[in-house]
Design a protein around this motif. Sequence first.
Motif, PDB file in Angstrom:
ATOM      1  N   PHE A  27       0.857  -1.009   0.118  1.00  0.00           N
ATOM      2  CA  PHE A  27       0.084   0.033  -0.106  1.00  0.00           C
ATOM      3  C   PHE A  27       0.445   1.690  -0.325  1.00  0.00           C
ATOM      4  O   PHE A  27       1.160   1.554   0.723  1.00  0.00           O
ATOM      5  N   TYR A  28       0.940   1.994  -1.292  1.00  0.00           N
ATOM      6  CA  TYR A  28       2.061   2.789  -1.693  1.00  0.00           C
ATOM      7  C   TYR A  28       1.084   4.332  -1.460  1.00  0.00           C
ATOM      8  O   TYR A  28       1.742   5.201  -1.942  1.00  0.00           O
ATOM      9  N   PHE A  29       0.369   4.331  -0.815  1.00  0.00           N
ATOM     10  CA  PHE A  29      -0.995   5.172  -0.595  1.00  0.00           C
ATOM     11  C   PHE A  29      -1.210   4.488   0.570  1.00  0.00           C
ATOM     12  O   PHE A  29      -1.402   3.812   1.483  1.00  0.00           O
ATOM     13  N   PRO A  30      -2.076   6.424   1.230  1.00  0.00           N
ATOM     14  CA  PRO A  30      -2.605   6.071   2.889  1.00  0.00           C
ATOM     15  C   PRO A  30      -3.803   5.444   2.044  1.00  0.00           C
ATOM     16  O   PRO A  30      -4.550   5.299   1.457  1.00  0.00           O
ATOM     17  N   TYR A  31      -4.687   4.576   3.533  1.00  0.00           N
ATOM     18  CA  TYR A  31      -4.965   3.819   3.444  1.00  0.00           C
ATOM     19  C   TYR A  31      -6.068   3.716   4.887  1.00  0.00           C
ATOM     20  O   TYR A  31      -5.679   3.509   6.045  1.00  0.00           O
ATOM     21  N   VAL A  32      -7.846   2.959   4.880  1.00  0.00           N
ATOM     22  CA  VAL A  32      -8.352   2.843   5.971  1.00  0.00           C
ATOM     23  C   VAL A  32      -8.717   1.448   6.051  1.00  0.00           C
ATOM     24  O   VAL A  32      -9.082   0.926   4.613  1.00  0.00           O
ATOM     25  N   ALA A  33      -8.583   1.150   7.398  1.00  0.00           N
ATOM     26  CA  ALA A  33      -9.383  -0.441   7.424  1.00  0.00           C
ATOM     27  C   ALA A  33     -10.315  -0.892   7.901  1.00  0.00           C
ATOM     28  O   ALA A  33     -11.331   0.140   8.447  1.00  0.00           O
ATOM     29  N   ALA A  34     -10.979  -1.956   7.657  1.00  0.00           N
ATOM     30  CA  ALA A  34     -11.960  -2.253   8.161  1.00  0.00           C
ATOM     31  C   ALA A  34     -12.417  -3.453   8.180  1.00  0.00           C
ATOM     32  O   ALA A  34     -11.526  -4.324   7.882  1.00  0.00           O
ATOM     33  N   TRP A  35     -13.345  -4.895   9.153  1.00  0.00           N
ATOM     34  CA  TRP A  35     -12.960  -6.050   9.365  1.00  0.00           C
ATOM     35  C   TRP A  35     -14.498  -5.953   8.992  1.00  0.00           C
ATOM     36  O   TRP A  35     -15.658  -5.528   9.135  1.00  0.00           O
ATOM     37  N   PHE A  36     -14.689  -7.340   8.133  1.00  0.00           N
ATOM     38  CA  PHE A  36     -16.090  -7.816   8.316  1.00  0.00           C
ATOM     39  C   PHE A  36     -16.319  -9.646   8.353  1.00  0.00           C
ATOM     40  O   PHE A  36     -14.776 -10.411   8.305  1.00  0.00           O
ATOM     41  N   ARG A  37     -17.622  -9.957   8.324  1.00  0.00           N
ATOM     42  CA  ARG A  37     -17.310 -11.548   8.588  1.00  0.00           C
ATOM     43  C   ARG A  37     -18.892 -12.125   7.636  1.00  0.00           C
ATOM     44  O   ARG A  37     -19.330 -11.282   7.229  1.00  0.00           O
ATOM     45  N   GLN A  38     -18.232 -13.294   7.753  1.00  0.00           N
ATOM     46  CA  GLN A  38     -19.265 -13.939   7.076  1.00  0.00           C
ATOM     47  C   GLN A  38     -20.078 -15.563   7.333  1.00  0.00           C
ATOM     48  O   GLN A  38     -18.527 -16.384   7.401  1.00  0.00           O
ATOM     49  N   ALA A  39     -20.884 -15.796   7.813  1.00  0.00           N
ATOM     50  CA  ALA A  39     -21.010 -17.005   8.467  1.00  0.00           C
ATOM     51  C   ALA A  39     -21.386 -17.603   7.633  1.00  0.00           C
ATOM     52  O   ALA A  39     -22.641 -17.158   5.868  1.00  0.00           O
ATOM     53  N   PRO A  40     -21.093 -19.311   7.276  1.00  0.00           N
ATOM     54  CA  PRO A  40     -22.159 -20.054   6.649  1.00  0.00           C
ATOM     55  C   PRO A  40     -24.141 -19.624   5.751  1.00  0.00           C
ATOM     56  O   PRO A  40     -24.702 -19.512   7.187  1.00  0.00           O
ATOM     57  N   GLY A  41     -24.077 -19.882   4.786  1.00  0.00           N
ATOM     58  CA  GLY A  41     -24.989 -18.922   4.542  1.00  0.00           C
ATOM     59  C   GLY A  41     -26.291 -18.207   4.705  1.00  0.00           C
ATOM     60  O   GLY A  41     -27.035 -17.667   4.695  1.00  0.00           O
ATOM     61  N   LYS A  42     -24.956 -17.692   4.713  1.00  0.00           N
ATOM     62  CA  LYS A  42     -25.184 -16.048   5.139  1.00  0.00           C
ATOM     63  C   LYS A  42     -24.434 -14.763   3.977  1.00  0.00           C
ATOM     64  O   LYS A  42     -23.887 -15.277   4.390  1.00  0.00           O
TER      65      LYS A  42
END
Length: 128
Positions: A27-42
Amino acid sequence: EAHLAESGGGLVQAGGSLRLSCVASGFYFPYVAAWFRQAPGKEREGVSCFSKGDNTTHYADSVKGRFAMSTDNAKNTVYLRMDSLKPEDTAVYYCAAEVPGIDCSGGPASWASEYDYWGQGTQVTVSS
């Protein structure tokens, strides 16, 4: 090329804790992050989203007070500390990144469309 790599998932009993890590590279540029999740079937759901505009991390109601996202800029690493885990937290957890300017105000259902960079995911399983 920008790359995200998650780690730290595993099997934990209900009430336990885990800390996920996401190492960013290329990442040679500024960035912001996040978290996600995925449950089975969802569908994939937003867990946390950092808004540089208001310098605030937003959380899904289902994890508020139990999960905390933090960043170690020196290590190019984003963390997700998860406490008081519940069986319904079982999912594959993904980190995502994007240039600053993300609008988190639309809520977790809107966050995924904001991000172009994604990790491969790490499995978290919470047993009852």
